[in-house]
Design a protein around this motif. Structure first.
Motif, mmCIF file in Angstrom:
data_model
loop_
_atom_site.group_PDB
_atom_site.id
_atom_site.type_symbol
_atom_site.label_atom_id
_atom_site.label_comp_id
_atom_site.label_asym_id
_atom_site.label_seq_id
_atom_site.Cartn_x
_atom_site.Cartn_y
_atom_site.Cartn_z
ATOM 1 N N UNK A 227 8.840 13.847 -8.248
ATOM 2 C CA UNK A 227 8.608 14.676 -7.103
ATOM 3 C C UNK A 227 7.067 14.372 -6.662
ATOM 4 N N UNK A 228 6.201 14.056 -7.477
ATOM 5 C CA UNK A 228 4.826 13.617 -7.070
ATOM 6 C C UNK A 228 5.011 12.527 -6.247
ATOM 7 N N UNK A 229 5.929 11.587 -6.890
ATOM 8 C CA UNK A 229 5.969 10.206 -6.341
ATOM 9 C C UNK A 229 6.456 10.013 -4.794
ATOM 10 N N UNK A 230 7.477 11.060 -4.578
ATOM 11 C CA UNK A 230 8.212 11.411 -3.383
ATOM 12 C C UNK A 230 7.115 11.840 -2.377
ATOM 13 N N UNK A 231 6.184 12.907 -2.827
ATOM 14 C CA UNK A 231 5.405 13.399 -1.841
ATOM 15 C C UNK A 231 4.211 12.421 -1.653
ATOM 16 N N UNK A 232 3.894 11.599 -2.589
ATOM 17 C CA UNK A 232 2.942 10.568 -2.101
ATOM 18 C C UNK A 232 3.345 9.564 -1.165
ATOM 19 N N UNK A 233 4.889 9.205 -1.235
ATOM 20 C CA UNK A 233 5.635 8.368 -0.013
ATOM 21 C C UNK A 233 5.625 9.080 1.042
ATOM 22 N N UNK A 234 5.884 10.380 1.090
ATOM 23 C CA UNK A 234 6.009 10.901 2.416
ATOM 24 C C UNK A 234 4.862 11.117 3.054
ATOM 25 N N UNK A 235 3.575 11.295 2.201
ATOM 26 C CA UNK A 235 2.292 11.614 3.019
ATOM 27 C C UNK A 235 1.936 10.101 3.449
ATOM 28 N N UNK A 236 2.289 8.973 2.923
ATOM 29 C CA UNK A 236 1.685 7.754 3.462
ATOM 30 C C UNK A 236 2.597 7.315 4.451
#
Length: 263
Positions: A227-236
Motif C-alpha cells: 500500500x505504501x509503495x502504491x501511495x508513493x507511486x501515485x503521489x510521484x
C-alpha cells in the motif's frame, strides 16, 4: 616357581615362601593330631595360627606384585597368575577351617574338665553336702532367697520383654511414618510429572500460536509495504494508468460534457 621367577623375581620368591609355609602347616596339623595334652595342643595351634597370618600377608604381597607386572604380561599370563593366587587362597582357607575345627574340639575338652556331671563347674556334690548340714530355718531362708532371686530374674525378663515390645512398636510406627512419607513423595512426583506434561503442551501450543502470529504479521507487513509503495507511486506520478485509483488520492474526475446541452 621357575615359571614365576621368569615373570618376576619377586613373584618367584613370594611363591617359594608360601609353599614352605603350606608344607609347614601340613606337617604341623599332622603333628597336632598326635598330641594328647591340651596345653601342647593349644601352643601348637598358636604356632600354626602365626604361620597362617604370615601366609595371608605373603598372598597380599603376591597380589600387589601381580598388579604391578600386569601391564607387561600377556592375557594368558595374567590369567595364570590370578588362578595361582586363587589356589593359594583356597589352600589357606582349608587350613583355617582345620584350625577352627581343632580349636573347637580343644574348647570342648576344656569345658568337660571344668563342668562335672552333678552340676555346674563340678561343685554339685559340695552343694548337696552343704544343704545337708543346714538347719530347717537355714533351708527355708535359703529357699526364700532363691525364690526372691527367681522373682527378680522374672521381673527383669518381663522388663526386657516390655522394652522389646516398646522398641518394636516404635519401629513399627517409624516404618509406617516412613511409608506414608514415601507415598506422599510419590504423589508429589506424580503431580510434578503431570505439571511438566501440561507445561510442555502449553509451550507447544504457544509455539504454534507464535508461528501463526508471525505468519499473520508477515502478511500484514507485506500488505502495508504494498500500500505504501502504491501511495508513493501515485503521489510521484498521479497520471499513471497502470495503477488503480485509491480512494482519496485519485485526481478529481473531469466533467463530462453531454452531446446535447440546453444551455
Amino acid at each position: 616357581m621357575g615359571s614365576l621367577s621368569a615373570i618376576s623375581e619377586e613373584l618367584g620368591n613370594i611363591d617359594g615362601q608360601i609353599n614352605d609355609i603350606f608344607r609347614a602347616l601340613s606337617n604341623g596339623f599332622q603333628k597336632l593330631e598326635k598330641i594328647k595334652d591340651s596345653n601342647r595342643q593349644s601352643r601348637q595351634l598358636e604356632e600354626l595360627t602365626d604361620k597362617m597370618r604370615e601366609c595371608k600377608r605373603l598372598i597380599k604381597d603376591f597380589d600387589r606384585e601381580v598388579k604391578e607386572v600386569e601391564s607387561r604380561n600377556t592375557s594368558d599370563t595374567n590369567r595364570m597368575l590370578i588362578e595361582k593366587k586363587q589356589s593359594m587362597i583356597k589352600e589357606l582357607n582349608s587350613y583355617v577351617a582345620l584350625k577352627k575345627q581343632h580349636a573347637s574340639s580343644l574348647e570342648s575338652k576344656r569345658a568337660d574338665l571344668f563342668d562335672g556331671p552333678d552340676g555346674e563347674h563340678g561343685f554339685g556334690e559340695e552343694h548337696v553336702l552343704l544343704a545337708s548340714s543346714m538347719t530347717n530355718q537355714q533351708l527355708i531362708d535359703s529357699g526364700n532367697r532363691m525364690m526372691d532371686e527367681t522373682d527378680q530374674a522374672i521381673e527383669r525378663s518381663k522388663k526386657v520383654v516390655h522394652e522389646t515390645i516398646n522398641v518394636g512398636a516404635e519401629t513399627t510406627a517409624a516404618l509406617k511414618a516412613q511409608t506414608e512419607q514415601m507415598s506422599r513423595i510419590v504423589n508429589e512426583l506424580d503431580s510434578i510429572h503431570f505439571s511438566i506434561k501440561k507445561a510442555s503442551q502449553l509451550v507447544k501450543e504457544l509455539g504454534r500460536q507464535v508461528a501463526t502470529d508471525r505468519c499473520i504479521m508477515t502478511m500484514l507487513f507485506i500488505i502495508v509495504i504494498g500500500v505504501v509503495a502504491i501511495i508513493i507511486v501515485k503521489l510521484v506520478n498521479p497520471n499513471n494508468k497502470d495503477i488503480r485509483d485509491i480512494p482519496g488520492l485519485a485526481p478529481p474526475a473531469l466533467t463530462r460534457k453531454l452531446l446535447w446541452d440546453p444551455n
